[in-house]
Design a protein around this motif. Sequence first.
Motif, PDB file in Angstrom:
ATOM      1  N   GLY A 381       0.825  -1.203   0.000  1.00 35.79           N
ATOM      2  CA  GLY A 381       0.000   0.000   0.000  1.00 35.79           C
ATOM      3  C   GLY A 381       0.860   1.254   0.000  1.00 35.79           C
ATOM      4  N   ARG A 382       0.234   2.403   0.336  1.00 34.53           N
ATOM      5  CA  ARG A 382       0.940   3.689   0.370  1.00 34.53           C
ATOM      6  C   ARG A 382       0.876   4.277   1.771  1.00 34.53           C
ATOM      7  NH1 ARG A 382       2.393   5.691  -4.558  1.00 34.53           N
ATOM      8  NH2 ARG A 382       1.566   4.568  -6.366  1.00 34.53           N
ATOM      9  N   ALA A 383       1.875   5.098   2.089  1.00 36.88           N
ATOM     10  CA  ALA A 383       1.983   5.694   3.418  1.00 36.88           C
ATOM     11  C   ALA A 383       1.025   6.875   3.549  1.00 36.88           C
ATOM     12  CB  ALA A 383       3.419   6.131   3.683  1.00 36.88           C
ATOM     13  N   PHE A 384       0.124   6.797   4.498  1.00 29.47           N
ATOM     14  CA  PHE A 384      -0.876   7.845   4.691  1.00 29.47           C
ATOM     15  C   PHE A 384      -0.234   9.161   5.105  1.00 29.47           C
ATOM     16  CE2 PHE A 384      -5.363   8.822   5.625  1.00 29.47           C
ATOM     17  CZ  PHE A 384      -5.210   9.989   6.378  1.00 29.47           C
ATOM     18  N   ASP A 385       0.726   9.115   6.051  1.00 25.98           N
ATOM     19  CA  ASP A 385       1.263  10.327   6.684  1.00 25.98           C
ATOM     20  C   ASP A 385       2.457  10.927   5.960  1.00 25.98           C
ATOM     21  OD1 ASP A 385      -0.543  10.435   8.885  1.00 25.98           O
ATOM     22  OD2 ASP A 385       0.497   8.707   9.757  1.00 25.98           O
ATOM     23  N   ILE A 386       2.867  10.344   4.831  1.00 23.62           N
ATOM     24  CA  ILE A 386       4.021  10.867   4.096  1.00 23.62           C
ATOM     25  C   ILE A 386       3.538  11.329   2.726  1.00 23.62           C
ATOM     26  CG2 ILE A 386       6.331  10.354   3.223  1.00 23.62           C
ATOM     27  CD1 ILE A 386       6.505   8.106   5.273  1.00 23.62           C
ATOM     28  N   THR A 387       3.946  12.522   2.354  1.00 20.10           N
ATOM     29  CA  THR A 387       3.560  13.071   1.050  1.00 20.10           C
ATOM     30  C   THR A 387       4.809  13.468   0.271  1.00 20.10           C
ATOM     31  OG1 THR A 387       3.354  15.303   1.955  1.00 20.10           O
ATOM     32  CG2 THR A 387       1.363  13.932   1.898  1.00 20.10           C
ATOM     33  N   VAL A 388       4.712  13.399  -1.049  1.00 16.12           N
ATOM     34  CA  VAL A 388       5.792  13.808  -1.942  1.00 16.12           C
ATOM     35  C   VAL A 388       5.175  14.701  -3.012  1.00 16.12           C
ATOM     36  CG1 VAL A 388       7.613  13.089  -3.516  1.00 16.12           C
ATOM     37  CG2 VAL A 388       7.048  11.660  -1.544  1.00 16.12           C
ATOM     38  N   SER A 389       5.682  15.933  -3.118  1.00  9.03           N
ATOM     39  CA  SER A 389       5.187  16.849  -4.158  1.00  9.03           C
ATOM     40  C   SER A 389       6.342  17.210  -5.084  1.00  9.03           C
ATOM     41  CB  SER A 389       4.591  18.111  -3.533  1.00  9.03           C
ATOM     42  OG  SER A 389       5.559  18.818  -2.789  1.00  9.03           O
ATOM     43  N   ARG A 390       6.046  17.287  -6.364  1.00  9.37           N
ATOM     44  CA  ARG A 390       7.044  17.584  -7.386  1.00  9.37           C
ATOM     45  C   ARG A 390       6.579  18.790  -8.208  1.00  9.37           C
ATOM     46  NH1 ARG A 390       7.193  11.921  -6.850  1.00  9.37           N
ATOM     47  NH2 ARG A 390       9.276  10.969  -7.037  1.00  9.37           N
ATOM     48  N   VAL A 391       7.532  19.644  -8.544  1.00 11.14           N
ATOM     49  CA  VAL A 391       7.206  20.792  -9.377  1.00 11.14           C
ATOM     50  C   VAL A 391       8.386  21.096 -10.289  1.00 11.14           C
ATOM     51  CG1 VAL A 391       8.014  22.463  -7.647  1.00 11.14           C
ATOM     52  CG2 VAL A 391       6.364  23.179  -9.396  1.00 11.14           C
ATOM     53  N   GLN A 392       8.087  21.396 -11.536  1.00 14.60           N
ATOM     54  CA  GLN A 392       9.120  21.847 -12.469  1.00 14.60           C
ATOM     55  C   GLN A 392       9.261  23.362 -12.279  1.00 14.60           C
ATOM     56  OE1 GLN A 392       8.531  22.679 -16.816  1.00 14.60           O
ATOM     57  NE2 GLN A 392       9.541  20.681 -17.060  1.00 14.60           N
ATOM     58  N   THR A 393      10.449  23.779 -11.866  1.00 18.11           N
ATOM     59  CA  THR A 393      10.656  25.204 -11.554  1.00 18.11           C
ATOM     60  C   THR A 393      11.216  25.998 -12.721  1.00 18.11           C
ATOM     61  OG1 THR A 393      12.848  24.695 -10.643  1.00 18.11           O
ATOM     62  CG2 THR A 393      10.979  24.704  -9.105  1.00 18.11           C
TER      63      THR A 393
END
Length: 472
Positions: A381-393
Amino acid sequence: MRYAALAAAGALLAGLPAAGASEVAVPEDSRTHLAVTVYGNQLALVQDRRRIVLDTGEQSLSFTGVSRQVIPSSAFVAATEGVRVLSLEHRFDLLTPEALLRRSLGREVGVVRTHPTDGTETVEPAEVLSVEAGVVLRYRDRIETGVPGRLVFDAVPEGLTPTPALVATVATDEAAERELDLVYLTNGLSWQADYVLELDDDTGRLTLTGFATVHNVSGTSLPGASLALMAGDVRRVSPPGMPPMPTARNAAVMAMEAAPDAMEREAIADLHLYTVAEPVTLADLETRQLALLSAADVPFTRSYVSESRPSVMRPVRRDAAEDHPEVRINFDNDPETGPGEPLPAGIVRVFGRDAGDALRFLGEQQIAQVPVGRSVELAPGRAFDITVSRVQTEFTRAGLADDAFESAHRITVGNGKDQAVTVTVVELMTGDWTILAESAPHTKTAADRAEWSIEVPAQGEATVTYRVRVRR
């Protein structure tokens, strides 16, 4: 003309002799041993030994009780010394209402009508003219379509059998009691491994229990069989048959039962054979579960992995995309630490315990065959409390070759847990790529993979940035 009524599904006709039958019956009650080897691709090998008294000379032996999905070209009879097998015939034209009508074309049958008020029955003879897209009957004074009542027949047409049969023609030099082995492959039987994996995060250990789930949809029950299961890939030239779908009528026999002891395993050629110690009855349309293996106190590691394919050849004009990393459970199939056994392909269901010691389901994953000495990685499954955000700057092509692109990216990892975590961030690159600048060193683990291992404090976040040039 005497008529015998056709009851539901031909039940009454099952006891009628087929016209012209001359072979000697070798029924199921003459069986002295039944061995079944089940493979994982809707295939099984059946070895059926039966005892019979043979007369001198040639005779035909009708083996009844064989699988309804037998592969005829695979069948053979292994005879003892003094018995010669001359031919083998597969009788698969089963006695059904449809087959009975088809074989009665051009023949007379009886049409039974019931009086609507007093319930008396009358039988009127009629000739069957056609059974294509319905029944066409010729009476003495008319032709009708459809069946107004029920049909009765005076005999079973030659060649129809209540159950499938293999008929062997054999020759012997002297009369004696013999044992004959009927051997054949059949569709409709299969097995798969199912695993229960319980995690103990306090100790970093797991318990793994494996079961063999055996399915029988062959159309035939196999009583008191010596059962073996073959693990590995076996090539098939003929396609497997289509198994029938369970219905509400037979759903009750889909219950699973567990054997008390794990099976004995042995290597055979390049496969693994699991043998059940006690005889097993595999009823038709039944699923049975048997103990396969178990291992306790196996060390494991938990990790978090986020994979993405960044846009490196075109600009992206949108807000940062956020997701949750996969939870990865890793352990070694090691002889010292366990399990130390070949793991057949199957589904691993992962469980954990809450503060009240209740078992909770955490996810599942299909695994391929795992030899001893290899590692197992599960992503339940996936971790509920961990987030990863990506952005092209940033994105540019100014001053670059026609086939070159340059872009900058920012990856932010958030941790809502009460303890620090390490998250592996994987960027799947396209083309011929070079990292020009980065806030933390990456690892190139494959031609298209750049990985960063990011430590994130409890209730905090961490960021990594990089600039990449790509040539198409």
